[in-house]
Write a protein that holds these residues in place. Sequence first.
Motif, PDB file in Angstrom:
ATOM      1  N   VAL A   5     -19.540  49.437 -45.464  1.00  0.00           N
ATOM      2  CA  VAL A   5     -19.680  51.016 -45.944  1.00  0.00           C
ATOM      3  C   VAL A   5     -21.118  51.290 -45.331  1.00  0.00           C
ATOM      4  O   VAL A   5     -21.236  52.362 -44.367  1.00  0.00           O
ATOM      5  CB  VAL A   5     -19.932  51.264 -47.247  1.00  0.00           C
ATOM      6  N   ALA A   8     -20.930  50.836 -41.338  1.00  0.00           N
ATOM      7  CA  ALA A   8     -20.043  52.362 -40.803  1.00  0.00           C
ATOM      8  C   ALA A   8     -20.715  53.521 -40.785  1.00  0.00           C
ATOM      9  O   ALA A   8     -20.919  54.225 -39.860  1.00  0.00           O
ATOM     10  CB  ALA A   8     -18.704  52.256 -41.419  1.00  0.00           C
ATOM     11  N   ALA A   9     -21.603  53.731 -41.935  1.00  0.00           N
ATOM     12  CA  ALA A   9     -22.113  54.755 -42.024  1.00  0.00           C
ATOM     13  C   ALA A   9     -23.331  55.110 -41.077  1.00  0.00           C
ATOM     14  O   ALA A   9     -23.659  56.176 -40.267  1.00  0.00           O
ATOM     15  CB  ALA A   9     -22.811  55.136 -43.488  1.00  0.00           C
ATOM     16  N   LEU A  42     -17.089  56.443 -42.044  1.00  0.00           N
ATOM     17  CA  LEU A  42     -16.561  55.988 -43.158  1.00  0.00           C
ATOM     18  C   LEU A  42     -14.972  56.019 -43.415  1.00  0.00           C
ATOM     19  O   LEU A  42     -14.471  54.989 -44.004  1.00  0.00           O
ATOM     20  CB  LEU A  42     -17.065  56.607 -44.386  1.00  0.00           C
ATOM     21  N   TYR A  46     -12.686  52.741 -43.896  1.00  0.00           N
ATOM     22  CA  TYR A  46     -11.590  52.504 -44.894  1.00  0.00           C
ATOM     23  C   TYR A  46     -10.051  52.296 -44.361  1.00  0.00           C
ATOM     24  O   TYR A  46      -9.434  51.589 -44.656  1.00  0.00           O
ATOM     25  CB  TYR A  46     -11.726  53.764 -45.793  1.00  0.00           C
ATOM     26  N   ALA A  66     -14.220  52.013 -37.427  1.00  0.00           N
ATOM     27  CA  ALA A  66     -15.081  53.222 -37.807  1.00  0.00           C
ATOM     28  C   ALA A  66     -15.711  53.892 -36.561  1.00  0.00           C
ATOM     29  O   ALA A  66     -15.597  55.191 -36.636  1.00  0.00           O
ATOM     30  CB  ALA A  66     -16.277  52.740 -38.663  1.00  0.00           C
ATOM     31  N   SER A  70     -14.762  58.032 -35.829  1.00  0.00           N
ATOM     32  CA  SER A  70     -15.650  58.751 -35.527  1.00  0.00           C
ATOM     33  C   SER A  70     -15.865  59.518 -34.262  1.00  0.00           C
ATOM     34  O   SER A  70     -16.384  60.499 -34.150  1.00  0.00           O
ATOM     35  CB  SER A  70     -16.990  57.946 -35.828  1.00  0.00           C
TER      36      SER A  70
END
Length: 99
Positions: A5, A8-9, A42, A46, A66, A70
């Motif tokens: 998480v 990826a952020a 994100l 997932y 990711a 994005s």
Amino acid sequence: MLMEVLGAALLGLALSAAAVRGLEPRLPSRRVVLVSGVVGALFGAYLTHFALGPGHNTLLATFVGAVLVSAVVLSLLLRPAHGPRRRPHRTPFSLPSRG
């Protein structure tokens, strides 16, 4: 899971910051682009984690998913470039219409 998480952020934030820096005239406001990049990353993480299943906890594959999602989300925010309009292409040997 927490590493996926956070990674990826951060990747989404970096990708959207690069997009803002390079394509600022063609994008909406900076806040919208940054939030869209992070949320897209994100969701991509997932989606990749869910698609691979419980036995495949590969961090690299999750990060690739990711970044790809994005990038797709950010590409949907692009507007056409402002520049001189080209004349419509006519087929060779066509006669101009009179009306």
